[in-house]
Design a protein around this motif. Sequence first.
Motif, short mmCIF file in Angstrom:
data_model
loop_
_atom_site.label_atom_id
_atom_site.label_comp_id
_atom_site.label_asym_id
_atom_site.label_seq_id
_atom_site.Cartn_x
_atom_site.Cartn_y
_atom_site.Cartn_z
N UNK A 239 0.86 -1.17 0.00
CA UNK A 239 0.00 0.00 0.00
C UNK A 239 0.90 1.23 0.00
N UNK A 240 0.69 2.11 -0.98
CA UNK A 240 1.58 3.26 -1.10
C UNK A 240 1.05 4.50 -0.39
N UNK A 241 -0.11 4.39 0.24
CA UNK A 241 -0.62 5.53 1.03
C UNK A 241 0.04 5.43 2.40
N UNK A 242 1.25 5.92 2.48
CA UNK A 242 2.06 5.67 3.67
C UNK A 242 1.49 6.35 4.92
N UNK A 243 0.76 7.44 4.73
CA UNK A 243 0.17 8.14 5.88
C UNK A 243 -0.90 7.30 6.57
N UNK A 244 -1.35 6.22 5.88
CA UNK A 244 -2.36 5.33 6.47
C UNK A 244 -1.73 4.21 7.29
N UNK A 245 -0.41 4.20 7.41
CA UNK A 245 0.25 3.07 8.05
C UNK A 245 -0.04 2.98 9.55
N UNK A 246 -0.61 4.01 10.13
CA UNK A 246 -0.96 3.94 11.55
C UNK A 246 -2.42 3.62 11.79
N UNK A 247 -3.15 3.40 10.71
CA UNK A 247 -4.60 3.20 10.82
C UNK A 247 -4.95 2.06 11.78
N UNK A 248 -4.19 0.96 11.70
CA UNK A 248 -4.49 -0.20 12.55
C UNK A 248 -4.36 0.13 14.03
N UNK A 249 -3.62 1.18 14.34
CA UNK A 249 -3.40 1.57 15.74
C UNK A 249 -4.21 2.80 16.11
N UNK A 250 -5.03 3.26 15.18
CA UNK A 250 -5.82 4.45 15.43
C UNK A 250 -5.00 5.73 15.42
N UNK A 251 -3.87 5.71 14.75
CA UNK A 251 -3.04 6.92 14.68
C UNK A 251 -3.47 7.74 13.46
N UNK A 252 -3.89 8.98 13.66
CA UNK A 252 -4.26 9.80 12.51
C UNK A 252 -3.05 10.08 11.63
N UNK A 253 -3.29 10.15 10.33
CA UNK A 253 -2.20 10.42 9.40
C UNK A 253 -2.69 11.31 8.28
N UNK A 254 -1.77 12.05 7.70
CA UNK A 254 -2.16 12.93 6.60
C UNK A 254 -1.01 13.05 5.61
N UNK A 255 -1.36 13.12 4.32
CA UNK A 255 -0.34 13.41 3.32
C UNK A 255 -0.12 14.92 3.25
N UNK A 256 1.06 15.30 2.89
CA UNK A 256 1.32 16.73 2.78
C UNK A 256 2.30 16.96 1.64
N UNK A 257 2.12 18.05 0.93
CA UNK A 257 3.04 18.40 -0.16
C UNK A 257 4.36 18.85 0.45
N UNK A 258 5.32 17.94 0.44
CA UNK A 258 6.60 18.21 1.09
C UNK A 258 7.50 19.15 0.32
#
Lengths: 479, 338
Positions: B204-223
Amino acid sequence: MPITVLMPALSPTMTEGKLAKWLKKEGDAIAAGDIIAEIETDKATMEFEAVDEGVLGKILVAEGTEGVAVNAAIAVLLLEGEDASAADAAAAPAPVAAPAAAQAPVAAAPVAVAAAPVSVPVAAGTVEPFQPEVLTTTAYTTTDIPEKTYDKFVRMTVREALRDAMAEEMRRDDAVFLMGEEVAQYQGAYKVSQGLLDEFGPRRVIDTPITEMGFAGLATGAAFKGLRPIVEFMTFNFSMQAIDHVINSAAKTLYMAGGKMGCPIVFRGPNGAAARVAAQHSQCYASWYAHCPGLKVLAPWSAADAKGLLKAAIRDPNPVVFLENEMLYGQSFDVPDDPDFVLPIGKAKIERAGKDVTIVTYSRMVGTSLEAADLLAAEGIDAEVINLRSIRPLDVPTILASVKKTNRCISVEEGWPYAGIGSEISAVVTESAFDYLDAPVRRVTGIDVPMPYAVNLEKMVLPDAKRIADAAKAVCYKA
Amino acid sequence: MATTPRRKPRSAKSSEVPDTEELVRYYRDMLLIRRFEEKAGQLYGMGLIGGFCHLYIGQEAVVVGMQAAALEGVDTVITSYRDHGHMLACGMDPKGVMAELTGRIGGYSKGKGGSMHMFSLEKGFFGGHGIVGAQIPLGTGLGFAHQYSGDGGVCFAYMGDGAVNQGQVYESFNMAALWKLPVVYVIENNKYGMGTSVERASASTALYERGTAYGIPGAPVDGMDILTVRDAALEAAEHARSGKGPYILEANTYRYRGHSMSDPAKYRSKEEVSKMRTEHDPIDQLKAKLLELNAIDEAGLKEIDREVKVIVTEAAEFSQNSPEPDPSELYTDILVDA
């Protein structure tokens, strides 16, 4: 002043290369970051970027030229306001001197600083300072370390001694906390942390998930920031999940930081063979960890060792691997009854004095070696038993003083023979007391196989009193 | 680029425009990193820097934008081996950093650590770690220490898109979420873990979602856009600081140079690199914005260029003039004297 562009080293091993292609020509404007040439290194064709802004005044090495030495002048870059005549002038002198790194003087032979840095107080004792033949810095104790004596004792188990050591240090310093699997509510898988949650609460006695690499790394990070974690591995077998943090993160950081950031942490738990738990749960890690500079490695036998050494480990500003033994937890010993009781790290203890043969051992094998000494005494052989207590640093002065007296030495350990602690003892005795030996040093070790489950096979693996006594008799030529 | 649909990244336009002095400072800080790294590349080319040297060129907006949300003297930063930019953004002395790269006594680690191993307790920078992913449990431990001591601090723990597939990252996510540790995990997705693209490494390339299983919010951002990074950083840091636990930011960025110095970068096209450089360069973008806002004029920009150039030149000179460590240094700093 125009800038002389030098042939770059574009790999760690490149000494010369081919100037494959110029991507800019004389007179072209160049911005920092522009790719000006392609260069073939020993590994690949690389793009060469300009670092400075200017105009390419003169190309000194034509494209297609092979064997261009690193740091040879290849072009001249004109800065704002300079004209081509400046480029000709700049091209004339010899290339810039080769960098210092390439001609770095070879460090003076390390012998000049030999016998260095174990910082222990020099005692006016009877043991002469130890000069290692093989240069080490922190693996050996090099001088005699004084040890206080005590006159009042209380009887307690190794388990209670470990618990008391942690409790006393946690009362003394709020930065000390205990973390591991089942250490809090369950009171410890082996009940070593009994009562600590009640006294110190969940902030300082922390149940972790089963996640050794994670919590070993987490605790190491907390230690970087000045906390003093005690990490309990339910058994040291599981520390293999976390060994990268024990060695790469905890042990090496002080050195890599030039002394600016250390890691005061204790990794503790039962080590070595338990009983009937087979190969993955029965292994001695002494030689694994003792191999690594930056760590201290302790292995208590008695309850007094356990208490005095664990308190010392918690107070020590360095990472300490503290190897306990499950089979000893329930055994009772006399422990000094003194609130200030702490043992010095790096100091072995002569558990039984003798004149005929030296038995060097640690952890549970101290008890087995004392049994062997009784067997030997019945046959008229007077064995001296040394309990190392500290595996790294190794108390070499105490070992050598004993061997110089008895002229015979065996080592005893549960671990495997190859590159084991006995190998180290044999080496250091041979190197530093060869002329005193009347027989080769002999190693008694666990048998070189993964631990079997079957009761009869398991019994064959670990040294027992008879095997130790036989080895001692062999070096006394009385077998 | 990622194949999984992403949430729309925040836009800089939605944010309040910060005061111009601050914007100019971001510009200067990014330019310092860029010029420092170019100089490091040059010194490497001269044989003055050896071994591994991982340059941060192209990614400057990430760390400078994140640091805009950091509390000076309280918060902590930890990262992996592409670390020079983080050191400079934390306020470490460019001379000490460059002299460490050249292996000299004036370096932060007296020449004993090198490019990947520098530390400054004063500046809250905890390394500089060479084992991919190992900095994540360590950074989680810094967050633990912030919580334990109640100092109100947050740890910014950086990793690349390569590190997100290490198991210890998820061990850390679990504990950080379980104990609500104040950690902002910053995934610097520069599209390649060494030579392997994200698509070839991550299911899965949506790396900001990697904390989903732990309930960690994540967001993509234009770096590549510093104001977008800054806004996301403020939100993430506030979340962590207020006791809600960790937060994951995936900063989509790009490294212009190879993985390390000897990487010919054959795994990507010249056009791809060139497009990022010309259309998305973080420094050029902020420069255009500064001029548009009349925050600074061309002369002012030139003055910053000059100032940065002097700093970098002095760092380079220091790094060559500082002596090599004395042979006796070989034996120091193995253990702290107890």
